[in-house]
Write a protein that holds these residues in place. Sequence first.
Motif, PDB file in Angstrom:
ATOM      1  N   VAL A 103       0.876  -1.172   0.000  1.00 17.68           N
ATOM      2  CA  VAL A 103       0.000   0.000   0.000  1.00 17.68           C
ATOM      3  C   VAL A 103       0.911   1.218   0.000  1.00 17.68           C
ATOM      4  CG1 VAL A 103      -1.838   1.242   1.184  1.00 17.68           C
ATOM      5  CG2 VAL A 103      -1.742  -1.260   1.308  1.00 17.68           C
ATOM      6  N   THR A 104       1.096   1.795  -1.179  1.00 15.53           N
ATOM      7  CA  THR A 104       2.051   2.902  -1.304  1.00 15.53           C
ATOM      8  C   THR A 104       1.383   4.274  -1.278  1.00 15.53           C
ATOM      9  OG1 THR A 104       1.984   2.633  -3.716  1.00 15.53           O
ATOM     10  CG2 THR A 104       3.765   1.536  -2.523  1.00 15.53           C
ATOM     11  N   GLY A 105       0.059   4.311  -1.281  1.00 11.37           N
ATOM     12  CA  GLY A 105      -0.650   5.580  -1.210  1.00 11.37           C
ATOM     13  C   GLY A 105      -2.025   5.377  -0.610  1.00 11.37           C
ATOM     14  N   ALA A 106      -2.538   6.399   0.065  1.00  9.85           N
ATOM     15  CA  ALA A 106      -3.873   6.329   0.651  1.00  9.85           C
ATOM     16  C   ALA A 106      -4.420   7.739   0.820  1.00  9.85           C
ATOM     17  CB  ALA A 106      -3.840   5.604   1.994  1.00  9.85           C
ATOM     18  N   ALA A 107      -5.688   7.908   0.520  1.00  7.27           N
ATOM     19  CA  ALA A 107      -6.327   9.223   0.674  1.00  7.27           C
ATOM     20  C   ALA A 107      -7.805   9.013   0.933  1.00  7.27           C
ATOM     21  CB  ALA A 107      -6.126  10.076  -0.574  1.00  7.27           C
ATOM     22  N   TRP A 108      -8.388   9.971   1.641  1.00  9.51           N
ATOM     23  CA  TRP A 108      -9.825   9.883   1.914  1.00  9.51           C
ATOM     24  C   TRP A 108     -10.441  11.260   2.044  1.00  9.51           C
ATOM     25  CZ3 TRP A 108      -9.241   6.964   7.245  1.00  9.51           C
ATOM     26  CH2 TRP A 108      -8.574   7.777   8.158  1.00  9.51           C
TER      27      TRP A 108
END
Length: 383
Positions: free
Chosen positions: A14-19
Amino acid sequence: MLTAGRHRDRVFCVTGAAWRTSLGADRDEVWADLLAGRSGHRVVPGATVLRSFVAGLLPDGPADGGPRERHVELATLTAEAALRDAGLRAEDADPVLVLGTSLGPHIDDPDPGSLHDWTAEAAKRLGLTRAPVSLSTACSSGSDAIAVAAELLEAGYADVVVAGGVDLLTEGKRLGHSLLGTLSPTLHRAFDTERSGMLPGDGAAYVVLEREESARRRGARPLGYLRGWGSTNDAAGMTAPKSDGEAAARAVRRSVEVAGLGLADVAVVNAHGTATVLNDEAEATCLSGLFGDLERPPVVFATKGALGHSLGATGVVEAITLLLALRDRTVPPVLGLTRPMPELRLPVARDAPHAVEGDFGISLTLGFGGFNTCLLFERGPDA
Protein backbone atom coordinates in the motif's frame (compact mmCIF):
# COMPACT_ATOMS: atom_id res chain seq x y z
CA MET A 1 5.33 -15.66 12.06
CA LEU A 2 5.49 -15.59 8.27
CA THR A 3 4.98 -18.80 6.38
CA ALA A 4 7.39 -19.55 3.55
CA GLY A 5 6.27 -20.83 0.19
CA ARG A 6 3.43 -19.94 -2.11
CA HIS A 7 1.99 -17.25 0.15
CA ARG A 8 4.91 -14.86 -0.21
CA ASP A 9 3.95 -13.70 -3.70
CA ARG A 10 0.62 -12.49 -2.29
CA VAL A 11 2.24 -9.51 -0.52
CA PHE A 12 1.15 -6.24 -2.12
CA CYS A 13 2.35 -2.82 -1.00
CA VAL A 14 0.00 0.00 0.00
CA THR A 15 2.05 2.90 -1.30
CA GLY A 16 -0.65 5.58 -1.21
CA ALA A 17 -3.87 6.33 0.65
CA ALA A 18 -6.33 9.22 0.67
CA TRP A 19 -9.82 9.88 1.91
CA ARG A 20 -12.59 12.45 2.26
CA THR A 21 -14.57 11.97 5.47
CA SER A 22 -16.96 13.86 7.71
CA LEU A 23 -13.94 14.83 9.84
CA GLY A 24 -11.99 16.17 6.87
CA ALA A 25 -9.54 15.04 4.21
CA ASP A 26 -6.08 15.28 5.80
CA ARG A 27 -5.20 11.69 6.68
CA ASP A 28 -3.26 12.29 9.88
CA GLU A 29 -5.54 15.07 11.11
CA VAL A 30 -8.59 12.84 10.75
CA TRP A 31 -6.71 10.04 12.49
CA ALA A 32 -5.84 12.38 15.37
CA ASP A 33 -9.51 13.37 15.64
CA LEU A 34 -10.53 9.72 15.79
CA LEU A 35 -8.00 9.02 18.55
CA ALA A 36 -9.31 12.06 20.44
CA GLY A 37 -12.87 10.72 20.26
CA ARG A 38 -14.24 13.47 18.01
CA SER A 39 -17.26 12.98 15.78
CA GLY A 40 -18.12 14.31 12.33
CA HIS A 41 -21.87 13.92 12.83
CA ARG A 42 -24.21 16.90 12.70
CA VAL A 43 -27.90 17.61 12.25
CA VAL A 44 -28.78 17.64 8.54
CA PRO A 45 -32.38 18.73 7.83
CA GLY A 46 -34.28 16.75 5.21
CA ALA A 47 -37.33 17.30 3.05
CA THR A 48 -39.10 14.18 4.33
CA VAL A 49 -39.81 12.69 7.73
CA LEU A 50 -36.87 10.44 8.64
CA ARG A 51 -36.04 8.22 11.58
CA SER A 52 -32.91 10.37 12.11
CA PHE A 53 -31.65 13.73 10.81
CA VAL A 54 -28.09 13.21 12.08
CA ALA A 55 -25.43 12.34 9.52
CA GLY A 56 -21.72 12.63 8.85
CA LEU A 57 -21.54 14.81 5.75
CA LEU A 58 -18.33 16.02 4.15
CA PRO A 59 -17.38 19.47 5.45
CA ASP A 60 -16.09 20.46 2.01
CA GLY A 61 -17.73 18.05 -0.42
CA PRO A 62 -18.71 18.80 -4.01
CA ALA A 63 -21.86 20.92 -3.89
CA ASP A 64 -22.41 21.77 -7.55
CA GLY A 65 -24.13 19.61 -10.14
CA GLY A 66 -26.45 16.65 -9.85
CA PRO A 67 -25.81 13.44 -7.91
CA ARG A 68 -23.86 11.84 -10.78
CA GLU A 69 -21.52 14.80 -11.27
CA ARG A 70 -20.90 15.08 -7.53
CA HIS A 71 -19.97 11.39 -7.32
CA VAL A 72 -17.65 11.63 -10.33
CA GLU A 73 -15.94 14.75 -8.99
CA LEU A 74 -15.43 13.21 -5.55
CA ALA A 75 -14.13 9.97 -7.06
CA THR A 76 -11.65 11.88 -9.21
CA LEU A 77 -10.34 14.28 -6.55
CA THR A 78 -9.77 11.54 -3.98
CA ALA A 79 -8.04 9.21 -6.46
CA GLU A 80 -5.73 12.05 -7.50
CA ALA A 81 -4.80 12.56 -3.85
CA ALA A 82 -4.04 8.86 -3.40
CA LEU A 83 -1.76 8.82 -6.45
CA ARG A 84 0.05 11.92 -5.17
CA ASP A 85 0.51 10.26 -1.81
CA ALA A 86 2.09 7.28 -3.58
CA GLY A 87 4.43 9.59 -5.49
CA LEU A 88 2.97 8.46 -8.81
CA ARG A 89 1.64 10.11 -11.94
CA ALA A 90 -1.04 8.40 -13.97
CA GLU A 91 0.88 8.75 -17.22
CA ASP A 92 3.95 7.02 -15.74
CA ALA A 93 2.42 4.25 -13.62
CA ASP A 94 -0.30 3.14 -16.09
CA PRO A 95 -2.57 2.11 -13.21
CA VAL A 96 -5.95 0.40 -13.33
CA LEU A 97 -8.86 2.01 -11.48
CA VAL A 98 -11.16 -0.27 -9.45
CA LEU A 99 -14.11 1.64 -8.01
CA GLY A 100 -16.84 0.35 -5.72
CA THR A 101 -20.08 1.97 -4.60
CA SER A 102 -23.27 0.87 -2.94
CA LEU A 103 -25.81 2.86 -4.91
CA GLY A 104 -23.85 5.89 -6.09
CA PRO A 105 -26.20 8.44 -7.68
CA HIS A 106 -28.67 5.85 -8.94
CA ILE A 107 -31.59 6.51 -6.58
CA ASP A 108 -31.67 10.28 -6.96
CA ASP A 109 -30.40 11.09 -10.46
CA PRO A 110 -33.12 10.72 -13.13
CA ASP A 111 -30.51 9.74 -15.73
CA PRO A 112 -27.33 8.53 -13.99
CA GLY A 113 -26.29 6.09 -16.72
CA SER A 114 -24.87 2.77 -15.64
CA LEU A 115 -22.60 2.28 -12.66
CA HIS A 116 -19.74 1.70 -15.05
CA ASP A 117 -20.46 4.93 -16.97
CA TRP A 118 -19.48 7.24 -14.14
CA THR A 119 -16.56 5.00 -13.15
CA ALA A 120 -15.30 5.33 -16.72
CA GLU A 121 -15.78 9.10 -16.56
CA ALA A 122 -13.69 9.26 -13.37
CA ALA A 123 -10.93 7.21 -15.04
CA LYS A 124 -11.00 9.55 -18.05
CA ARG A 125 -10.66 12.64 -15.87
CA LEU A 126 -7.74 11.00 -14.06
CA GLY A 127 -6.02 10.51 -17.41
CA LEU A 128 -6.00 6.73 -17.12
CA THR A 129 -5.75 4.84 -20.39
CA ARG A 130 -6.64 1.35 -19.19
CA ALA A 131 -10.22 0.15 -18.82
CA PRO A 132 -11.48 0.58 -15.25
CA VAL A 133 -13.37 -1.98 -13.17
CA SER A 134 -16.60 -1.05 -11.39
CA LEU A 135 -18.48 -3.10 -8.82
CA SER A 136 -21.33 -2.88 -6.34
CA THR A 137 -21.65 -5.30 -3.45
CA ALA A 138 -23.56 -3.03 -1.06
CA CYS A 139 -21.54 -2.05 2.02
CA SER A 140 -18.74 -4.45 1.09
CA SER A 141 -18.08 -2.61 -2.18
CA GLY A 142 -14.97 -0.77 -1.02
CA SER A 143 -13.43 -3.88 0.51
CA ASP A 144 -14.24 -5.88 -2.59
CA ALA A 145 -12.59 -3.20 -4.74
CA ILE A 146 -9.37 -3.82 -2.80
CA ALA A 147 -9.76 -7.59 -3.14
CA VAL A 148 -10.32 -7.29 -6.91
CA ALA A 149 -7.26 -5.03 -7.13
CA ALA A 150 -5.20 -7.72 -5.41
CA GLU A 151 -6.43 -10.33 -7.88
CA LEU A 152 -5.43 -8.09 -10.81
CA LEU A 153 -1.96 -7.64 -9.33
CA GLU A 154 -1.56 -11.34 -8.62
CA ALA A 155 -2.59 -12.22 -12.16
CA GLY A 156 0.09 -9.88 -13.53
CA TYR A 157 -2.52 -7.72 -15.24
CA ALA A 158 -1.11 -4.56 -13.66
CA ASP A 159 1.77 -3.36 -11.50
CA VAL A 160 -0.30 -0.60 -9.89
CA VAL A 161 -4.01 -0.48 -9.06
CA VAL A 162 -5.96 2.43 -7.56
CA ALA A 163 -8.77 0.85 -5.53
CA GLY A 164 -11.50 2.92 -3.96
CA GLY A 165 -15.04 3.37 -2.81
CA VAL A 166 -17.34 6.39 -3.11
CA ASP A 167 -20.82 7.07 -1.75
CA LEU A 168 -22.49 10.40 -1.06
CA LEU A 169 -25.50 10.48 1.23
CA THR A 170 -28.39 11.49 -1.02
CA GLU A 171 -32.00 12.05 0.00
CA GLY A 172 -32.98 8.72 -1.57
CA LYS A 173 -30.45 6.78 0.52
CA ARG A 174 -31.54 8.55 3.71
CA LEU A 175 -35.18 7.78 3.03
CA GLY A 176 -34.46 4.16 2.11
CA HIS A 177 -32.54 3.44 5.29
CA SER A 178 -35.16 5.29 7.34
CA LEU A 179 -37.91 3.07 5.93
CA LEU A 180 -35.80 -0.03 6.54
CA GLY A 181 -35.41 0.99 10.19
CA THR A 182 -31.62 0.84 10.05
CA LEU A 183 -31.14 4.49 11.13
CA SER A 184 -30.72 5.15 14.83
CA PRO A 185 -33.14 7.70 16.31
CA THR A 186 -30.46 8.58 18.89
CA LEU A 187 -26.76 7.63 18.76
CA HIS A 188 -24.59 5.18 16.86
CA ARG A 189 -23.74 2.59 19.56
CA ALA A 190 -21.74 -0.18 17.90
CA PHE A 191 -21.67 -3.41 19.96
CA ASP A 192 -23.64 -1.79 22.79
CA THR A 193 -26.56 -3.52 24.53
CA GLU A 194 -28.65 -0.41 23.74
CA ARG A 195 -27.72 -0.18 20.05
CA SER A 196 -30.58 1.00 17.85
CA GLY A 197 -29.13 1.52 14.37
CA MET A 198 -26.53 3.40 12.40
CA LEU A 199 -25.95 7.02 11.48
CA PRO A 200 -25.10 7.49 7.78
CA GLY A 201 -22.40 9.61 6.19
CA ASP A 202 -20.53 10.65 3.06
CA GLY A 203 -17.26 9.05 2.19
CA ALA A 204 -14.60 8.54 -0.46
CA ALA A 205 -11.35 6.68 -0.02
CA TYR A 206 -8.65 5.04 -2.14
CA VAL A 207 -5.54 2.99 -1.60
CA VAL A 208 -2.80 2.54 -4.19
CA LEU A 209 -1.77 -1.11 -4.32
CA GLU A 210 1.49 -1.98 -5.98
CA ARG A 211 3.44 -5.13 -6.69
CA GLU A 212 6.42 -5.47 -4.37
CA GLU A 213 9.01 -5.37 -7.14
CA SER A 214 7.44 -2.20 -8.60
CA ALA A 215 7.49 -0.42 -5.23
CA ARG A 216 11.07 -1.50 -4.57
CA ARG A 217 12.21 -0.41 -8.02
CA ARG A 218 11.14 3.18 -7.44
CA GLY A 219 12.10 3.29 -3.75
CA ALA A 220 8.56 3.60 -2.37
CA ARG A 221 8.03 3.19 1.38
CA PRO A 222 4.73 1.38 1.93
CA LEU A 223 2.21 2.40 4.58
CA GLY A 224 1.58 -1.33 4.94
CA TYR A 225 1.05 -4.55 3.05
CA LEU A 226 -2.08 -6.35 1.91
CA ARG A 227 -1.37 -9.95 2.84
CA GLY A 228 -4.73 -11.72 2.54
CA TRP A 229 -8.33 -11.36 1.43
CA GLY A 230 -11.43 -13.51 1.49
CA SER A 231 -15.11 -13.12 0.68
CA THR A 232 -18.29 -15.15 1.16
CA ASN A 233 -22.05 -14.68 0.98
CA ASP A 234 -24.66 -15.62 3.57
CA ALA A 235 -27.25 -16.39 0.86
CA ALA A 236 -29.82 -15.77 3.61
CA GLY A 237 -31.64 -12.53 2.75
CA MET A 238 -31.58 -9.16 1.03
CA THR A 239 -30.94 -7.07 4.15
CA ALA A 240 -30.54 -9.17 7.30
CA PRO A 241 -27.37 -11.19 7.91
CA LYS A 242 -27.44 -14.78 9.10
CA SER A 243 -27.23 -14.59 12.90
CA ASP A 244 -24.62 -17.32 13.38
CA GLY A 245 -21.94 -15.28 11.56
CA GLU A 246 -20.49 -18.45 10.02
CA ALA A 247 -20.22 -17.11 6.46
CA ALA A 248 -18.38 -14.03 7.76
CA ALA A 249 -16.10 -16.32 9.77
CA ARG A 250 -15.23 -18.22 6.59
CA ALA A 251 -14.20 -14.95 4.94
CA VAL A 252 -11.89 -14.22 7.89
CA ARG A 253 -10.37 -17.70 7.78
CA ARG A 254 -9.76 -17.41 4.04
CA SER A 255 -7.92 -14.11 4.43
CA VAL A 256 -5.73 -15.60 7.17
CA GLU A 257 -5.00 -18.73 5.14
CA VAL A 258 -4.11 -16.71 2.03
CA ALA A 259 -1.60 -14.79 4.15
CA GLY A 260 -0.08 -18.01 5.47
CA LEU A 261 -0.85 -16.98 9.04
CA GLY A 262 -2.90 -18.26 11.97
CA LEU A 263 -5.75 -16.62 13.87
CA ALA A 264 -3.40 -15.98 16.79
CA ASP A 265 -1.33 -13.67 14.54
CA VAL A 266 -4.20 -11.17 14.26
CA ALA A 267 -3.58 -8.33 16.73
CA VAL A 268 -6.40 -5.95 15.84
CA VAL A 269 -9.83 -6.08 14.17
CA ASN A 270 -11.49 -3.15 12.47
CA ALA A 271 -15.10 -4.27 12.80
CA HIS A 272 -17.98 -3.28 10.55
CA GLY A 273 -19.92 -2.17 13.62
CA THR A 274 -23.11 -0.79 12.08
CA ALA A 275 -24.86 -0.68 15.49
CA THR A 276 -27.92 -2.37 14.03
CA VAL A 277 -29.29 -5.14 16.25
CA LEU A 278 -28.87 -8.03 13.80
CA ASN A 279 -25.60 -6.99 12.15
CA ASP A 280 -23.74 -6.46 15.42
CA GLU A 281 -25.07 -9.74 16.76
CA ALA A 282 -23.83 -11.67 13.71
CA GLU A 283 -20.45 -9.91 13.73
CA ALA A 284 -19.92 -10.35 17.47
CA THR A 285 -20.78 -14.04 17.19
CA CYS A 286 -18.36 -14.40 14.28
CA LEU A 287 -15.45 -12.67 16.01
CA SER A 288 -15.97 -14.34 19.37
CA GLY A 289 -16.17 -17.75 17.75
CA LEU A 290 -12.90 -17.15 15.91
CA PHE A 291 -10.85 -15.34 18.54
CA GLY A 292 -12.69 -15.48 21.88
CA ASP A 293 -10.81 -18.51 23.25
CA LEU A 294 -7.32 -17.34 22.27
CA GLU A 295 -4.87 -16.55 25.06
CA ARG A 296 -4.37 -13.08 23.56
CA PRO A 297 -7.40 -12.17 21.45
CA PRO A 298 -7.19 -9.15 19.12
CA VAL A 299 -8.39 -5.68 20.09
CA VAL A 300 -11.61 -4.61 18.33
CA PHE A 301 -12.41 -1.08 17.21
CA ALA A 302 -14.97 0.55 14.89
CA THR A 303 -15.22 4.05 13.43
CA LYS A 304 -18.77 4.52 12.14
CA GLY A 305 -19.81 6.18 15.40
CA ALA A 306 -17.36 8.97 14.55
CA LEU A 307 -17.45 9.13 10.74
CA GLY A 308 -20.90 7.79 9.87
CA HIS A 309 -21.66 4.75 7.74
CA SER A 310 -20.44 5.66 4.25
CA LEU A 311 -21.97 2.57 2.59
CA GLY A 312 -19.85 1.55 -0.42
CA ALA A 313 -16.89 3.68 0.69
CA THR A 314 -16.67 2.32 4.22
CA GLY A 315 -14.47 -0.68 3.39
CA VAL A 316 -11.65 1.52 2.08
CA VAL A 317 -12.06 4.12 4.83
CA GLU A 318 -11.72 1.37 7.41
CA ALA A 319 -8.80 -0.28 5.63
CA ILE A 320 -6.92 3.02 5.97
CA THR A 321 -7.81 3.34 9.67
CA LEU A 322 -6.54 -0.21 10.21
CA LEU A 323 -3.23 0.61 8.51
CA LEU A 324 -2.87 3.69 10.72
CA ALA A 325 -3.72 1.65 13.82
CA LEU A 326 -1.00 -0.86 12.93
CA ARG A 327 1.43 1.98 12.21
CA ASP A 328 0.87 3.67 15.57
CA ARG A 329 0.10 0.51 17.56
CA THR A 330 -3.07 2.07 18.91
CA VAL A 331 -6.76 2.21 18.04
CA PRO A 332 -9.36 4.93 18.66
CA PRO A 333 -12.27 4.50 21.06
CA VAL A 334 -15.63 3.25 19.81
CA LEU A 335 -17.90 6.27 20.17
CA GLY A 336 -21.26 5.57 21.79
CA LEU A 337 -20.16 2.29 23.39
CA THR A 338 -20.97 2.25 27.11
CA ARG A 339 -22.26 -1.27 27.84
CA PRO A 340 -20.62 -3.86 25.54
CA MET A 341 -22.87 -6.68 24.42
CA PRO A 342 -21.96 -10.00 26.09
CA GLU A 343 -21.73 -11.78 22.72
CA LEU A 344 -18.47 -9.92 21.98
CA ARG A 345 -15.84 -11.70 24.08
CA LEU A 346 -12.89 -9.65 22.86
CA PRO A 347 -11.22 -6.51 24.22
CA VAL A 348 -12.83 -3.37 22.80
CA ALA A 349 -11.49 0.18 22.70
CA ARG A 350 -13.77 2.20 25.01
CA ASP A 351 -13.53 5.79 26.26
CA ALA A 352 -9.87 6.15 25.25
CA PRO A 353 -7.38 4.79 22.71
CA HIS A 354 -6.30 1.19 23.26
CA ALA A 355 -2.78 -0.14 22.69
CA VAL A 356 -2.14 -2.80 20.04
CA GLU A 357 0.65 -5.36 20.10
CA GLY A 358 1.41 -7.12 16.85
CA ASP A 359 1.95 -6.53 13.17
CA PHE A 360 -1.21 -7.95 11.56
CA GLY A 361 -4.83 -6.83 11.52
CA ILE A 362 -8.07 -7.51 9.69
CA SER A 363 -10.85 -5.27 8.41
CA LEU A 364 -14.25 -6.95 8.12
CA THR A 365 -17.26 -5.66 6.18
CA LEU A 366 -20.77 -7.14 6.11
CA GLY A 367 -23.05 -5.82 3.38
CA PHE A 368 -26.71 -6.08 2.44
CA GLY A 369 -27.33 -9.13 0.31
CA GLY A 370 -25.13 -11.27 2.56
CA PHE A 371 -21.76 -9.97 1.32
CA ASN A 372 -18.87 -10.60 3.73
CA THR A 373 -15.33 -9.46 2.91
CA CYS A 374 -12.20 -9.61 5.05
CA LEU A 375 -8.88 -7.90 4.29
CA LEU A 376 -5.69 -8.73 6.19
CA PHE A 377 -2.94 -6.11 6.41
CA GLU A 378 0.59 -6.10 7.76
CA ARG A 379 2.30 -3.16 9.46
CA GLY A 380 4.54 -1.16 7.15
CA PRO A 381 8.30 -0.51 7.44
CA ASP A 382 7.90 3.18 8.34
CA ALA A 383 5.81 2.51 11.44
